[in-house]
Enzyme design. Structure first.
Site, PDB file in Angstrom:
ATOM      1  N   LYS A  52       0.839  -1.206   0.000  1.00  0.00           N
ATOM      2  CA  LYS A  52       0.000   0.000   0.000  1.00  0.00           C
ATOM      3  C   LYS A  52       0.877   1.261   0.000  1.00  0.00           C
ATOM      4  O   LYS A  52       0.607   2.212  -0.728  1.00  0.00           O
ATOM      5  CB  LYS A  52      -0.967  -0.022   1.193  1.00  0.00           C
ATOM      6  CG  LYS A  52      -2.074  -1.060   1.025  1.00  0.00           C
ATOM      7  CD  LYS A  52      -2.877  -1.338   2.293  1.00  0.00           C
ATOM      8  CE  LYS A  52      -3.879  -2.469   2.038  1.00  0.00           C
ATOM      9  NZ  LYS A  52      -4.677  -2.845   3.212  1.00  0.00           N
ATOM     10  N   GLN A  96      -4.922  -1.531   9.478  1.00  0.00           N
ATOM     11  CA  GLN A  96      -4.845  -2.849   8.859  1.00  0.00           C
ATOM     12  C   GLN A  96      -5.467  -3.917   9.765  1.00  0.00           C
ATOM     13  O   GLN A  96      -5.189  -3.961  10.964  1.00  0.00           O
ATOM     14  CB  GLN A  96      -3.372  -3.188   8.549  1.00  0.00           C
ATOM     15  CG  GLN A  96      -3.165  -4.468   7.766  1.00  0.00           C
ATOM     16  CD  GLN A  96      -3.726  -4.429   6.354  1.00  0.00           C
ATOM     17  OE1 GLN A  96      -3.814  -3.378   5.720  1.00  0.00           O
ATOM     18  NE2 GLN A  96      -4.127  -5.581   5.853  1.00  0.00           N
ATOM     19  N   ASP A 119     -11.327   2.935   3.824  1.00  0.00           N
ATOM     20  CA  ASP A 119     -11.628   1.502   3.766  1.00  0.00           C
ATOM     21  C   ASP A 119     -13.134   1.245   3.683  1.00  0.00           C
ATOM     22  O   ASP A 119     -13.565   0.150   3.349  1.00  0.00           O
ATOM     23  CB  ASP A 119     -11.109   0.814   5.039  1.00  0.00           C
ATOM     24  CG  ASP A 119      -9.842   0.006   4.804  1.00  0.00           C
ATOM     25  OD1 ASP A 119      -9.664  -0.509   3.690  1.00  0.00           O
ATOM     26  OD2 ASP A 119      -9.054  -0.119   5.755  1.00  0.00           O
TER      27      ASP A 119
HETATM   28  N1  GUN Z   1      -7.235  -6.787   5.881  1.00  0.00           N
HETATM   29  C1  GUN Z   1      -7.580  -7.508   4.799  1.00  0.00           C
HETATM   30  N2  GUN Z   1      -8.146  -6.718   3.865  1.00  0.00           N
HETATM   31  C2  GUN Z   1      -8.138  -5.466   4.365  1.00  0.00           C
HETATM   32  C3  GUN Z   1      -8.585  -4.217   3.859  1.00  0.00           C
HETATM   33  O1  GUN Z   1      -9.120  -4.079   2.760  1.00  0.00           O
HETATM   34  N3  GUN Z   1      -8.393  -3.153   4.694  1.00  0.00           N
HETATM   35  C4  GUN Z   1      -7.836  -3.273   5.919  1.00  0.00           C
HETATM   36  N4  GUN Z   1      -7.715  -2.179   6.645  1.00  0.00           N
HETATM   37  N5  GUN Z   1      -7.424  -4.424   6.416  1.00  0.00           N
HETATM   38  C5  GUN Z   1      -7.571  -5.508   5.630  1.00  0.00           C
END
Ligand code: GUN
Length: 286
Positions: A52, A96, A119
């Site tokens: 990311k 996350q 998100d």
């Molecule tokens: N863990 C797995 N997929 C995601 C996501 O799309 N966003 C976040 N913040 N954590 C994740």
């Protein structure tokens, strides 16, 4: 043989467009910024967070990475989120998941300002998706919708089967498909006769997280198969939730793993971050 849906190429198209947009915004004094919060040392999460950050760099978005100790107290994490909510250089905040067990995920996600919730996990953003008035939508399902759109197939009236009912993928993708007038069935670990249900599906979304659990010969001739699973086998190979070889003999379109849904998730994260920066620069509130 199925057409392979190339998520990497489509994601690049989105990223190229976003890069131009970021250049334009910078010319107007707006530099989009994304804060990524990682709690602990989950190896998969570390890989995702790194990807990311790199994607932000590629298109000129500021990335602020906060790695916090796995035993951080909930109050301390809430305080950190509040700091980010109040930081005008930060337009998007991502915590996350999964979080360590002692932290209350619902409380943490609700602490993120809905305006910065790129998100789309805040209850307000989830509620807006439910009533089809979306603000920020979760990145993986949003990426899946873009992949489906790119096939040129009309979703309206199609039988869609979603396997998996997570808040991150299963539930939101079911709503997004419903809003495009698909007839949606959500299957999960207690579902009976999964094979039969998948056998009737025009669109299969596999979001379970178990290697090749959906057998290729269950897939209806001509179906579209979107595989969200990223499972690492003992030999190091990455595979999806669907038996790819066999399924691709029957499907009309299928996503590969890797190179299907994954790259689109990151492209949508960047898209949401740029949208958040634009909204905040206009002083828009939810
Ligand atoms: N863990 C797995 N997929 C995601 C996501 O799309 N966003 C976040 N913040 N954590 C994740």
């Amino acid at each position: 043989m199925a057409n392979i849906i190339d998520g990497k190429t489509l994601a690049k198209k989105f990223k190229d467009r976003l890069k131009d947009e970021v250049t334009f915004l910078k010319g107007h004094g707006i530099k989009p910024g994304l804060a990524v919060v990682l709690v602990g040392d989950n190896p998969a999460s570390q890989v995702y967070v790194k990807a990311k950050g790199k994607a932000c760099e590629e298109i000129g978005v500021n990335s602020f990475q906060h790695t916090l100790h796995k035993e951080i107290a909930q109050e301390e994490l809430l305080w950190q989120i509040s700091e980010l909510n109040n930081d005008s250089n930060v337009h998007g905040i991502l915590v996350q998941l999964p979080l360590p067990d002692h932290l209350n995920e619902e409380v943490i996600l609700e602490a993120i300002s809905p305006e910065k919730d790129i998100d789309g996990f805040h209850p307000l953003n989830i509620g807006r998706l439910v009533i089809n008035q979306p603000l920020f939508q979760p990145c993986t399902p949003l990426g899946i919708m873009k992949l489906l759109e790119d096939t040129g197939i009309d979703i309206s009236g199609k039988e869609a089967v979603v396997v998996g009912r997570s808040n991150i993928v299963g539930k939101p993708i079911a709503l997004m498909l419903l809003h495009k007038n698909a007839t949606v069935t959500i299957c999960h670990s207690r579902t009976q006769n999964l094979e039969e249900k998948i056998g009737k599906a025009d669109i299969v979304i596999a979001a379970i997280g178990k290697p090749a659990i959906i057998k290729g010969n269950w897939i209806k001739q001509g179906a579209i198969v979107i595989d969200v699973g990223i499972n690492r086998l003992d030999n190091g190979k990455l595979v999806g939730d669907v038996e790819f070889e066999e399924a691709s003999k029957r499907a009309s379109f299928i996503t590969p793993v890797p190179g299907g849904v994954g790259p689109m998730t990151i492209a949508m994260l960047l898209h949401n971050t740029v949208e958040a920066a634009k909204r905040q620069s206009k002083g828009l509130k939810v």
